[in-house]
Structure formats: structure tokens, C-alpha cells
Design a protein around this motif. Sequence first.
Motif, PDB file in Angstrom:
ATOM      1  N   HIS A 170      -8.955   5.900   0.006  1.00 50.29           N
ATOM      2  CA  HIS A 170      -8.256   4.692  -0.425  1.00 50.29           C
ATOM      3  C   HIS A 170      -7.082   4.363   0.490  1.00 50.29           C
ATOM      4  N   HIS A 175       0.865  -1.173   0.000  1.00 51.26           N
ATOM      5  CA  HIS A 175       0.000   0.000   0.000  1.00 51.26           C
ATOM      6  C   HIS A 175       0.904   1.225   0.000  1.00 51.26           C
ATOM      7  N   THR A 203      -1.430  -1.140  -3.998  1.00 46.60           N
ATOM      8  CA  THR A 203      -2.842  -1.395  -3.702  1.00 46.60           C
ATOM      9  C   THR A 203      -3.641  -0.110  -3.509  1.00 46.60           C
ATOM     10  N   LEU A 258      -7.423  -8.059   0.633  1.00 47.23           N
ATOM     11  CA  LEU A 258      -7.933  -7.269  -0.487  1.00 47.23           C
ATOM     12  C   LEU A 258      -7.763  -8.015  -1.802  1.00 47.23           C
ATOM     13  N   VAL A 294     -10.049   1.067   2.978  1.00 45.96           N
ATOM     14  CA  VAL A 294     -10.138  -0.221   2.285  1.00 45.96           C
ATOM     15  C   VAL A 294     -10.711  -1.287   3.220  1.00 45.96           C
ATOM     16  N   SER A 307      -7.000  -0.004  -5.484  1.00 44.22           N
ATOM     17  CA  SER A 307      -8.274   0.376  -4.874  1.00 44.22           C
ATOM     18  C   SER A 307      -8.977   1.452  -5.693  1.00 44.22           C
TER      19      SER A 307
END
Length: 476
Positions: free
Chosen positions: A137, A96, A123, A166, A142, A127
Motif C-alpha cells: 500500500h 499518504h 490514503t 487515487l 498504489v 488503500s
Amino acid sequence: MPPIDAPLAGEVACVDLETTGGNALRDRIIEVGIVLMTGGRVVEEYSTLVNPGVRIPYAIQQFTGITEAMVADAPSFAQVSAEILERLEGRLFVAHNARFDYGFLRGEFRRLDRRFRAPVLCTVRLSRALTPGERGHNLDAVMARYGIECTARHRALGDAQVLAGLLRIAQERRPAAELDAIVAGLMQAPKLPPQLDPALVDELPEGPGAYLFHGEGDALLYVGKAKNIQSRVLSHFAGDRRSHKAMELSRLVRRIEWISTAGEFGALITEARLIKERRPLLNRRLRESPTLWTIRLGAQEDSPRASIEELDPETDDGEAYGMFRSRGDADRAVTGIVRDHGLCAKKLGLEAGEGSCVAHQLGNCRGACVGREPPLVHAIRVRLAFSRLKRRDWPFEGPIGIRERDWSGAEEIHVFDRWCYLGMAHPGVEPGGLRGRAMKFDADIYRILLGFLERPPRGTELVQFGMSLSDFAAPS
């Protein structure tokens, strides 16, 4: 390595790091969490605390719950680097804000003289692609959106487990072909022009410095500066850049070189110096102009008149206002000051003819031209309005140095005297040996140094000066 047309169906490593701060050059990793997936299923989880070898800021300890006592007996990154690399090699690197985690790991491996590279999926971007209508996000958003639980928020393994969750949910809810197309699009690697070696991407440093683009016959095309040389160089060739200069650079460049610096200040100075010395073909800003222009105000106490003249900075008597690359720039500066301060263009000698000035007829002059404003009051306002353009006096007793340190502790000290750049001094050595060098005033170096003195950037230090930096105040 996962097939490029189905990246999530192969070997994946979901990674999260906790660090002592946000700068990959100066800060260090304090925890690593990795969740390995194969074919969309979790096959291994790994986590370790890391002794960073530096203090952990109190705010980071509060945010992560990781204290200095917890890492005191933890292994160093060097001690766990082999087991981390074993889990990451040959896998898709998922994180992320992936640039943060990927950059930190590359930096740690680079300090060990080891090269690490992997295909990367962010990610945050995933997202956004999956839910473009949603605003949040970050990881908390998330988790809330998909109902993902976290066993230990802001700890490396707990956050890495959220990423694995996710990916699993995305694979369950999206058709495989659609998801693969989205991921493959997000993973497109930055590309250099076809005439350059693709391996150069990995050689470009991820730290501050200056970079040079050369063309046919090694002609110098362009010089730039960057906080992150790799990112900045690649941005010149990004697909969404369609400026004429970007297209010309992409077509003409044949070789790229760079000069790494300890920090951003050194990058600014290096860029300015190289542009003046080497005169690259496609640089316009900072290129040395054969003539500087300035504004002068007449000596009349109650009725100073403005004129635009050529400026010789070496013989400036202190009565020059501003340094401009062209007469037109100086003229526009005068026009703007007259307008913004409600001054009288006729009293300043900028308008001819009888009667009031044009600005007074439009209500933007206080009437010095028709006797409504006392001449002395107008003269005082004139000098105050133009005073912000005056060149500052050198506020020190002698030369000063600007010291910067890079992540390894290596120092650079840039030495100046009377606004002129003298060169680099070695750490621990008095800069007196530079004093004999010929000094040449440079308007761009002056502006860079003045900006530093007014707002010193983090990671720099002023040395060899004759007064306190706190005594140096920017003009109001």
C-alpha cells in the motif's frame, strides 16, 4: 469544510512534502506540493521549494533530487506560510502516511506561533480499506494497482497528483454511499473521555515528555512517558483498548497535565522521578519499594553458597548480585541462572538432602554434587553466571551530564554522579553547584543511565566525564 457524511464531495487538499528527514521535531520541510479538489475535480495545483535553513543530508538529495543549491534562493517556510495556509484551511487534508505530512506542517506552523488543524484522511489506510486483500500500500504499489502515472516521483507535487488520481478513481469505481462510509470511518477523530474538554486534543504537544492524569480532588492517578505526548495520551482512550487500567483511567480522569522534555532520555528520567516522588495510584512499575533484595555468594573459594538478602545500595560492598523489588523476584532470578547454566542447586545450598541434586537426575547438572565436576570449576562457573547481575562501578572521575536538544535548539542537561541523579544544570554552567545535593541511589535511575551508556540514543551527548564513552563496555 466537507459534509461529514460525504467528505470527498467537498473541498479537498491532497498534500505531499519533501523533508530533510523523518523527525518533525528536528527536521525541516524542503518542498510542498498541494492539489486542490472540489466535488472530485482538480481546481488548482500549487508547489514551492522551501529553504529549510539547515543542511540537506546527501541521502535525501539523492532520493528526492532536491539539492542544497536548488533551495538556496527559495523562500523560508515563514515566507510561504500564508499562501500554504490559505490553500489548506477549510479543506479535508489528504496525504499518504498522513500523520507524517500533517505533523510536519503543524510543527512548522507552531514554530511561527500559528495553530493549524484540519480533518485528515490517510490514503495508506484508504488503500487498505479499498483493497484489503492486497499486501502493498505504498505509493508505488498504489500507482501500479490503479495504473496512475506520476510526472515526478519523490517530488512533492508529483506525489500529490497521484493522491488526487487515487481519489478520482475511487469515486468512479465505488458507489458514493459505500465510499463515503469508508472515508468517514477512517476520519474518526480521537476522542477524550466526555468529562474532559475536547479542545485539549489540540493543546497536547507532539513531542517527548511525561504526562500526568489527575482524578477527583486533583488526586494523581497515573504518570507516563512518551515520544509523542499527544499520541500516547490519546492511545489511553482509544476504542480498542479494553484493559482494566485503561477503563479505570477513562472513568476517573478529570485533568491532564504534561511536562515537555528536550528528548526521550529526559522523558524517562522525569517519569521515574515523578512516580517515586508523587506515588500515583495506578502506577505499579517504578514505584519505590520499601525494600530491595539481592543475591549474595559466600566467600568460600571452591564452594560458594547463594543466599537472598535485603540490600542497602548506600552500603553495598560490591558483592551483591542484582537489585530486585521482591524476594520472589530474586528467587526466580536464582532459579533461572541455575537452570540456564547447568549449575548445582545442592552445592549452592539451595537443596537439602543426601545424594545428587534434582537437576543432575534430570541431566541438567554437570555433577558437582556427586564429584563429577571439580568444585573449583563449578565455583568459577557460578561466579561467571551471576556476574552479569553485579552493579557496575561508576566509570567516571566525577559527575557527568547527559545533554539533549529539542527542535528549537533548547538544551537540557541531566547531571549524575555515582549512578545518582543530581538534577538539571543550565547550558554553559558547570554542574559543580549540584554536587552538594544529597544523593540517593535509585535502582530505576541506575537502569536508565546504564542503558544510555551502553546504547546512547540519537540526539544525546555525554558531557563532563572522565573517560571516553568508547571505554565503557557492556558486560559480555
